[in-house]
Design a protein around this motif. Structure first.
Motif, PDB file in Angstrom:
ATOM      1  N   LEU A  82       0.842  -1.190   0.000  1.00  0.00           N
ATOM      2  CA  LEU A  82       0.000   0.000   0.000  1.00  0.00           C
ATOM      3  C   LEU A  82       0.885   1.250   0.000  1.00  0.00           C
ATOM      4  O   LEU A  82       2.013   1.214   0.498  1.00  0.00           O
ATOM      5  CB  LEU A  82      -0.878   0.029   1.261  1.00  0.00           C
ATOM      6  CG  LEU A  82      -1.816  -1.150   1.478  1.00  0.00           C
ATOM      7  CD1 LEU A  82      -2.460  -1.066   2.854  1.00  0.00           C
ATOM      8  CD2 LEU A  82      -2.887  -1.198   0.387  1.00  0.00           C
ATOM      9  N   VAL A  83       0.337   2.343  -0.526  1.00  0.00           N
ATOM     10  CA  VAL A  83       1.081   3.602  -0.503  1.00  0.00           C
ATOM     11  C   VAL A  83       1.469   3.953   0.931  1.00  0.00           C
ATOM     12  O   VAL A  83       2.571   4.467   1.190  1.00  0.00           O
ATOM     13  CB  VAL A  83       0.260   4.735  -1.134  1.00  0.00           C
ATOM     14  CG1 VAL A  83       0.962   6.071  -0.947  1.00  0.00           C
ATOM     15  CG2 VAL A  83       0.043   4.460  -2.632  1.00  0.00           C
ATOM     16  N   SER A  84       0.620   3.645   1.885  1.00  0.00           N
ATOM     17  CA  SER A  84       0.880   3.953   3.286  1.00  0.00           C
ATOM     18  C   SER A  84       1.998   3.102   3.899  1.00  0.00           C
ATOM     19  O   SER A  84       2.423   3.373   5.030  1.00  0.00           O
ATOM     20  CB  SER A  84      -0.399   3.770   4.110  1.00  0.00           C
ATOM     21  OG  SER A  84      -0.882   2.452   3.970  1.00  0.00           O
ATOM     22  N   ASP A  85       2.483   2.108   3.174  1.00  0.00           N
ATOM     23  CA  ASP A  85       3.631   1.316   3.641  1.00  0.00           C
ATOM     24  C   ASP A  85       4.952   2.029   3.383  1.00  0.00           C
ATOM     25  O   ASP A  85       6.011   1.549   3.813  1.00  0.00           O
ATOM     26  CB  ASP A  85       3.670  -0.052   2.948  1.00  0.00           C
ATOM     27  CG  ASP A  85       2.504  -0.936   3.344  1.00  0.00           C
ATOM     28  OD1 ASP A  85       2.055  -1.732   2.489  1.00  0.00           O
ATOM     29  OD2 ASP A  85       2.036  -0.834   4.497  1.00  0.00           O
ATOM     30  N   SER A  86       4.919   3.138   2.689  1.00  0.00           N
ATOM     31  CA  SER A  86       6.138   3.906   2.427  1.00  0.00           C
ATOM     32  C   SER A  86       6.707   4.405   3.751  1.00  0.00           C
ATOM     33  O   SER A  86       6.048   5.152   4.485  1.00  0.00           O
ATOM     34  CB  SER A  86       5.835   5.083   1.506  1.00  0.00           C
ATOM     35  OG  SER A  86       5.340   4.645   0.257  1.00  0.00           O
ATOM     36  N   ALA A  87       7.929   3.981   4.043  1.00  0.00           N
ATOM     37  CA  ALA A  87       8.544   4.285   5.342  1.00  0.00           C
ATOM     38  C   ALA A  87       9.955   3.721   5.344  1.00  0.00           C
ATOM     39  O   ALA A  87      10.411   3.154   4.346  1.00  0.00           O
ATOM     40  CB  ALA A  87       7.737   3.673   6.479  1.00  0.00           C
ATOM     41  N   LEU A  88      10.628   3.862   6.477  1.00  0.00           N
ATOM     42  CA  LEU A  88      11.928   3.232   6.688  1.00  0.00           C
ATOM     43  C   LEU A  88      11.739   1.931   7.453  1.00  0.00           C
ATOM     44  O   LEU A  88      10.980   1.885   8.423  1.00  0.00           O
ATOM     45  CB  LEU A  88      12.841   4.135   7.514  1.00  0.00           C
ATOM     46  CG  LEU A  88      13.400   5.384   6.858  1.00  0.00           C
ATOM     47  CD1 LEU A  88      14.146   6.219   7.894  1.00  0.00           C
ATOM     48  CD2 LEU A  88      14.325   5.025   5.720  1.00  0.00           C
ATOM     49  N   TYR A  89      12.433   0.901   7.029  1.00  0.00           N
ATOM     50  CA  TYR A  89      12.311  -0.402   7.667  1.00  0.00           C
ATOM     51  C   TYR A  89      13.678  -0.843   8.178  1.00  0.00           C
ATOM     52  O   TYR A  89      14.676  -0.779   7.474  1.00  0.00           O
ATOM     53  CB  TYR A  89      11.754  -1.434   6.687  1.00  0.00           C
ATOM     54  CG  TYR A  89      10.307  -1.173   6.354  1.00  0.00           C
ATOM     55  CD1 TYR A  89       9.961  -0.218   5.401  1.00  0.00           C
ATOM     56  CD2 TYR A  89       9.287  -1.851   7.015  1.00  0.00           C
ATOM     57  CE1 TYR A  89       8.640   0.055   5.111  1.00  0.00           C
ATOM     58  CE2 TYR A  89       7.953  -1.587   6.732  1.00  0.00           C
ATOM     59  CZ  TYR A  89       7.644  -0.630   5.780  1.00  0.00           C
ATOM     60  OH  TYR A  89       6.322  -0.363   5.498  1.00  0.00           O
ATOM     61  N   PHE A  90      13.677  -1.305   9.445  1.00  0.00           N
ATOM     62  CA  PHE A  90      14.911  -1.727  10.085  1.00  0.00           C
ATOM     63  C   PHE A  90      14.794  -3.168  10.554  1.00  0.00           C
ATOM     64  O   PHE A  90      13.829  -3.537  11.215  1.00  0.00           O
ATOM     65  CB  PHE A  90      15.229  -0.852  11.295  1.00  0.00           C
ATOM     66  CG  PHE A  90      15.625   0.552  10.957  1.00  0.00           C
ATOM     67  CD1 PHE A  90      14.678   1.560  10.902  1.00  0.00           C
ATOM     68  CD2 PHE A  90      16.949   0.865  10.688  1.00  0.00           C
ATOM     69  CE1 PHE A  90      15.036   2.861  10.587  1.00  0.00           C
ATOM     70  CE2 PHE A  90      17.321   2.164  10.374  1.00  0.00           C
ATOM     71  CZ  PHE A  90      16.359   3.159  10.326  1.00  0.00           C
ATOM     72  N   CYS A  91      15.810  -3.937  10.245  1.00  0.00           N
ATOM     73  CA  CYS A  91      15.963  -5.286  10.758  1.00  0.00           C
ATOM     74  C   CYS A  91      16.904  -5.223  11.958  1.00  0.00           C
ATOM     75  O   CYS A  91      17.847  -4.410  11.970  1.00  0.00           O
ATOM     76  CB  CYS A  91      16.544  -6.175   9.659  1.00  0.00           C
ATOM     77  SG  CYS A  91      16.768  -7.905  10.083  1.00  0.00           S
ATOM     78  N   ALA A  92      16.680  -6.065  12.964  1.00  0.00           N
ATOM     79  CA  ALA A  92      17.526  -6.043  14.155  1.00  0.00           C
ATOM     80  C   ALA A  92      17.738  -7.460  14.666  1.00  0.00           C
ATOM     81  O   ALA A  92      16.898  -8.341  14.456  1.00  0.00           O
ATOM     82  CB  ALA A  92      16.906  -5.177  15.238  1.00  0.00           C
ATOM     83  N   VAL A  93      18.851  -7.669  15.344  1.00  0.00           N
ATOM     84  CA  VAL A  93      19.180  -8.987  15.889  1.00  0.00           C
ATOM     85  C   VAL A  93      19.650  -8.833  17.324  1.00  0.00           C
ATOM     86  O   VAL A  93      20.251  -7.819  17.709  1.00  0.00           O
ATOM     87  CB  VAL A  93      20.264  -9.687  15.042  1.00  0.00           C
ATOM     88  CG1 VAL A  93      21.606  -8.949  15.134  1.00  0.00           C
ATOM     89  CG2 VAL A  93      20.437 -11.138  15.465  1.00  0.00           C
TER      90      VAL A  93
END
Lengths: 114, 113
Positions: A82-93
């Motif tokens: 969705l257009v609203s999924d536009s964002a920054l995504y971070f993976c973490a461990v």
């Protein structure tokens, strides 16, 4: 030392198409893996996590991620963006061998175009 | 919404000033963290705490200091701010179990002029 790599700085996808954000990790021992999303001028919001068990985990907003031990990967997916999924995504461990500190990848900017 | 709060949200301050960024959580979490976020978005751990009177340096060297006198409060202090300190600062907390997620505050955007 543990580390997380997100090989793509930006991912562009058309609305309605599948979205994948890649993440690979390096730890000693069993990893605990997390995905977070950050909207402009906001803190990070938790999406989902893998602790143990089923390799496919489902999270918020229709996102899911697949843990692959042999490839040390934990890619984030959404079947229909969705257009609203536009964002920054971070993976973490997080891993016991690293003192249980939470280590983040460099982040991936997702742009979903109408 | 997570019960973790940062104040102020935005701060513009002159070089040489002393500043304290506040972070409070009402979830009773033992672990708390400070991250510095580059303009290019990467997150760097600068301080963490596992409980009252526990503070540790993170992965990125920082001239800031922290204290943990109360479980719910984890302030970050810069004794003398410099333009190189301009950044976004994110506070987070989590329960002691390593399989639990961290909760983040809204962040403080600091600009030192």
């Amino acid at each position: 030392a543990q580390s997380v790599a997100q090989p793509e700085d930006q991912v562009n996808v058309a609305e309605g198409n599948p979205l994948t954000v890649k993440c690979t990790y390096s730890v000693s021992g069993n990893p605990y893996l997390f995905w977070y999303v950050q909207y402009p001028n906001r803190g990070l919001q938790f999406l989902l996590k893998y602790i143990t068990g089923d390799n496919l985990v489902k999270g918020s907003y229709g996102f899911e991620a697949e843990f692959n031990k042999s490839q040390t990967s934990f890619h984030l997916k959404k079947p229909s963006a969705l257009v609203s999924d536009s964002a920054l995504y971070f993976c973490a461990v997080r891993a016991k061998a690293a003192g249980n500190k939470l280590t983040f990848g460099g982040g991936t900017r997702v742009l979903v175009k109408p | 919404e997570a019960d973790i709060y940062q104040t102020p949200r935005y701060l513009v301050i002159g070089t040489g000033k002393k500043i304290t960024l506040e972070c409070s959580q009402t979830m009773g979490h033992d672990k708390m963290y400070w991250y510095q976020q580059d303009p290019g978005m990467e997150l760097h751990l600068i301080h963490y705490s596992y409980g009252v009177n526990s503070t540790e340096k993170g992965d990125l060297s920082s001239e800031s200091t922290v204290s943990r006198i109360r479980t719910e409060h984890f302030p970050l202090t810069l004794e003398s701010a410099r333009p190189s300190h301009t950044s976004q600062y994110l506070c987070a907390s989590s329960a002691m179990d390593r399989n639990t997620e961290a909760f983040f505050g809204q962040g403080t955007r600091l600009t030192v002029v």
